[in-house]
Design a protein around this motif. Structure first.
Motif, mmCIF file in Angstrom:
data_model
loop_
_atom_site.group_PDB
_atom_site.id
_atom_site.type_symbol
_atom_site.label_atom_id
_atom_site.label_comp_id
_atom_site.label_asym_id
_atom_site.label_seq_id
_atom_site.Cartn_x
_atom_site.Cartn_y
_atom_site.Cartn_z
ATOM 1 N N THR A 1 0.836 -1.204 0.000
ATOM 2 C CA THR A 1 0.000 0.000 0.000
ATOM 3 C C THR A 1 0.866 1.247 0.000
ATOM 4 O O THR A 1 0.617 2.209 -0.740
ATOM 5 N N LEU A 2 1.907 1.228 0.811
ATOM 6 C CA LEU A 2 2.811 2.374 0.880
ATOM 7 C C LEU A 2 3.737 2.452 -0.330
ATOM 8 O O LEU A 2 4.448 3.448 -0.504
ATOM 9 N N SER A 3 3.726 1.417 -1.167
ATOM 10 C CA SER A 3 4.499 1.419 -2.413
ATOM 11 C C SER A 3 3.606 1.699 -3.620
ATOM 12 O O SER A 3 4.082 1.690 -4.758
ATOM 13 N N SER A 4 2.319 1.917 -3.383
ATOM 14 C CA SER A 4 1.345 2.072 -4.465
ATOM 15 C C SER A 4 1.552 3.397 -5.196
ATOM 16 O O SER A 4 2.207 4.312 -4.685
ATOM 17 N N PRO A 5 0.984 3.542 -6.397
ATOM 18 C CA PRO A 5 1.151 4.776 -7.175
ATOM 19 C C PRO A 5 0.772 6.041 -6.421
ATOM 20 O O PRO A 5 1.406 7.080 -6.588
ATOM 21 N N ARG B 1 -1.507 -7.075 -7.111
ATOM 22 C CA ARG B 1 -0.376 -7.546 -7.928
ATOM 23 C C ARG B 1 -0.758 -7.566 -9.406
ATOM 24 O O ARG B 1 0.015 -7.150 -10.270
ATOM 25 N N GLY B 2 -1.954 -8.052 -9.687
ATOM 26 C CA GLY B 2 -2.409 -8.072 -11.074
ATOM 27 C C GLY B 2 -2.616 -6.680 -11.631
ATOM 28 O O GLY B 2 -2.295 -6.396 -12.796
ATOM 29 N N ARG B 3 -3.151 -5.805 -10.794
ATOM 30 C CA ARG B 3 -3.438 -4.428 -11.224
ATOM 31 C C ARG B 3 -2.162 -3.647 -11.531
ATOM 32 O O ARG B 3 -2.138 -2.806 -12.450
ATOM 33 N N LEU B 4 -1.097 -3.911 -10.786
ATOM 34 C CA LEU B 4 0.156 -3.171 -10.962
ATOM 35 C C LEU B 4 1.153 -3.884 -11.867
ATOM 36 O O LEU B 4 2.253 -3.380 -12.088
ATOM 37 N N LEU C 1 -4.600 3.027 -6.165
ATOM 38 C CA LEU C 1 -4.059 2.528 -7.426
ATOM 39 C C LEU C 1 -4.242 3.476 -8.599
ATOM 40 O O LEU C 1 -3.727 3.212 -9.689
ATOM 41 N N LYS C 2 -4.953 4.560 -8.384
ATOM 42 C CA LYS C 2 -5.179 5.502 -9.478
ATOM 43 C C LYS C 2 -4.714 6.898 -9.071
ATOM 44 O O LYS C 2 -5.349 7.557 -8.249
ATOM 45 N N LYS D 1 -12.554 7.437 -12.650
ATOM 46 C CA LYS D 1 -13.727 7.512 -13.514
ATOM 47 C C LYS D 1 -14.349 6.135 -13.661
ATOM 48 O O LYS D 1 -13.641 5.130 -13.674
ATOM 49 N N LEU D 2 -15.650 6.103 -13.781
ATOM 50 C CA LEU D 2 -16.363 4.852 -13.968
ATOM 51 C C LEU D 2 -16.241 4.413 -15.423
ATOM 52 O O LEU D 2 -16.793 5.051 -16.324
#
Length: 645
Positions: free
Chosen positions: A109-113, A169-172, A216-217, A222-223
């Motif tokens: 989480t602390l490494s997230s974008p 993991r999949g998202r990043l 993550l964004k 946006k939807l």
């Protein structure tokens, strides 16, 4: 050279921190391995799981919405039967894995974008460590770890956290698309495993969307129909709803009728209003884990406008608004607040699960939100300049929590210590008085047990269990007529109550009223074909009446249902002895002794069989063993005629 050494040092540091979390968890629960089974443990380790004819279908029937959790108990039983050590080992192992997943989730989480440029992310390893350490040591988790049956909560949490991590993991993932799809598929599979363990996992799709939005964004959210988070969440939610409605219906929202020891019903509205106060109690216990109670005597809120209920509602609304206000600048804290609220929604909202409005194990999954918010708050507060002070305070808190968890496990030692503690904190709750009476009865203190059964019935005179238990105490004390009245009342209140039929049969047997006893055993068996004790009890009467073949059939049936039924093995051996068939008799005496090594009567019966066969050495040995266990009749008789010295 220097560039290659830093990762090695970092890896060593992380390994040290991970080992510290594991060791802290082991120390906190080191005194839990011999804690006995409690309360619902007996339900989930009952005949449907532990008897020899049980199969996967039996496990699913026991808890059709939680077959995976039930399967783990069945595996435990097949490995070591009812030795509690193995069950506690598995529970602690799950808890330790969860603590490491908390560490991992906090770190990524602390490494997230969104968080990687936040100043506190420079300390992501130590923040992750402190979050995992607080999670593994907090005494509020004891009900999810030491209370064996609440493996449902801890195992579901494992799949929940793992599913979220796999999604992240999949998202990043920056590589090939197939690997990303593999992560998403594994995330969905882990979520399904969680749903097959406990229904609290139904909030997982929303937790994924929450996390996606928070971390993550980097650009405004946006939807979009092709959004990966939205797609994975939709697939999960669809599968989850299909799993839920396979075994549930909209009846989950209906008023819960009296039961489980309560004399009153509880509606959806009453349950919701009560939860406003309950959630604040959970927060208080997370901050100050004192006066924990396994069975709270918690008053139900019948309207929102009770002063405590309304103030609790305003306090929770304030906490939620705080989460919104902290979103931009202190996103980690805001996420923790919303995680805590979201993951409590299944058990602390509009679904009246039962009259049990509060249970500490319901905080197990949600506590991650509290700990990440607490740890993040400390690091925001102390920042770099006073970081060591903040870390020191958190380490002191974790140490105190570990001590409290260790002390709390002493309460779980056995039924007496658990319900004695509950009685101090909930003295006017019927179920607590009844269960403390059970603990006293099992200790052989029937007079005191009777006092607490009377108190339970005085508080709630509409619950069959209390009359059945009091009847058993009355019978043990020789008050046969009063015992009969209690069994009759238990059956009147609950016409399908097989335990009461069986116990009344035992009482009729004791009074020599064999036809009535057989009638009650027949009724017990008719209502529950797997009730081993009823077959054994009926077989005893048949044997006493000289109907040996019927007796043999009943004892064999009891053994078929429950192969480790020592009493049935002994009784079958005894019938064979009466028929002069000493070899098959000895075989069953052997089985009885195998399953109950301190069964003195079995040693005595086997001694007689050996002496009848002329095996004086073995007969005298068994007679001596029986005498050592307090039954010297056979030894004295053999000595009197010169067979044993």
């Amino acid at each position: 050279m220097n560039g290659s050494k830093k990762p090695i040092m970092d890896n060593k540091k992380e390994l040290f921190l991970i080992l510290t979390i594991v060791i802290a968890g082991i120390i906190s629960y080191s005194n839990s391995f011999d804690c006995s089974f409690h309360f619902d443990d007996t339900h989930f380790l009952d005949i449907s799981v532990t008897n020899d004819v049980a199969n996967v279908v039996d496990w699913i029937r026991l808890a059709p919405s939680r077959p995976l959790g039930i399967l783990t108990f069945a595996v435990n039983y097949n490995l070591h039967q009812l030795d509690v050590w193995g069950y506690h080992l598995v529970n602690l192992f799950i808890h330790l894995i969860n603590a490491l997943l908390v560490y991992w989730l906090t770190w990524i989480t602390l490494s997230s974008p969104v968080m990687k440029d936040d100043p506190i992310s420079r300390n992501k390893t130590i923040i992750a460590f402190m979050t995992g350490l607080l999670f593994v040591t907090h005494p509020l988790a004891t009900q999810s770890v030491t209370y064996i049956v609440q493996r449902f909560a801890s195992l579901a949490t494992l799949f929940y956290l793992l599913s979220l991590i796999l999604f992240i993991r999949g998202r990043l993932w920056q590589g090939d698309r197939n690997t990303s799809l593999l992560f998403f598929s594994a995330s969905i599979f882990s979520g399904i495993c969680g749903m097959l363990t406990k229904e609290i996992v139904v909030t997982l799709p929303f937790a994924i969307l929450l996390y996606d939005y928070f971390f993550l964004k980097a650009s405004p959210w946006k939807l979009e129909l092709k959004d990966k988070g939205l797609m994975v969440s939709f697939i999960m939610l669809t599968i989850f709803l299909l799993l839920i409605f396979r075994v549930r219906s909209v009846n989950v929202f209906h008023t819960v009728e009296p039961g489980q020891g309560y004399a009153y019903s509880i509606s959806m509205q009453e349950y919701l209003f009560t939860q406003f106060r309950v959630i604040l109690t959970y927060i208080r216990l997370l901050i100050l884990p004192f006066h924990q109670n396994f069975d709270y005597d918690y008053p139900v809120s019948t309207t929102l406008f009770h002063i405590k209920t309304f103030l609790s509602f305003l306090a929770l609304l304030g906490i939620a608004l705080t989460g919104f206000l902290l979103f931009k600048k202190y996103r980690l804290i805001a996420f923790g607040i919303f995680w805590f609220i979201l993951t409590l929604l299944v058990e602390s909202s509009i679904i009246p699960i039962s009259q049990n409005v509060i249970y500490e194990h319901r905080t197990y999954l949600s506590s991650f939100g509290f700990f990440i918010a607490l740890t993040g708050g400390f690091f925001y507060l102390f920042q770099e300049k006073h970081l060591r002070i903040g870390v020191f305070i958190l380490l002191v808190i974790a140490s105190l929590n570990a001590t409290l968890a260790y002390q709390r496990n002493k309460i779980w030692q056995d039924e007496y210590t658990l319900w004695a503690d509950c009685l101090k904190k909930s003295p006017n709750k019927a179920r607590v008085n009844n269960n403390f009476g059970n603990a006293l009865f099992n200790k052989g203190d029937y007079e005191k047990a009777l006092y607490y059964y009377n108190k339970a019935i005085f508080i709630n005179n509409h619950y069959a269990d209390y009359y059945n238990n009091r009847g058993t105490a009355m019978s043990a004390l020789g008050y046969t007529q009063k015992a009969l009245e209690d069994y009759n009342e238990a059956i009147r209140l609950k016409p399908d109550y097989v335990d009461a039929y069986n116990n009344r049969g035992i009482l009729y047997d004791k009074l020599g009223q064999y036809p009535q006893a057989i009638q009650d055993y027949n009724e017990t068996i008719r209502r529950n074909h797997h009730y081993a004790n009823a077959y054994n009890n009926r077989g005893t009467i048949y044997g006493r009446q000289g109907q040996y073949q019927k007796a043999i059939n009943d004892f064999n049936k009891a053994i078929t249902i429950k192969s480790n039924h020592a009493l049935a093995h002994h009784n079958l051996g005894y019938v064979y002895s009466l028929l002069g068939q000493y070899q098959p008799a000895i075989k069953h005496y052997n089985n009885a002794i195998t399953y109950d090594p301190k069964y003195s009567v079995a040693y005595q019966s086997r001694a007689i069989a050996y002496l009848k066969l002329g095996n004086t050495k073995q007969g005298c040995f068994d007679a001596q063993r029986a005498c050592m266990l307090g039954n010297c009749t056979t030894l004295k008789s053999a000595q009197a005629i010169g067979l044993c010295r």
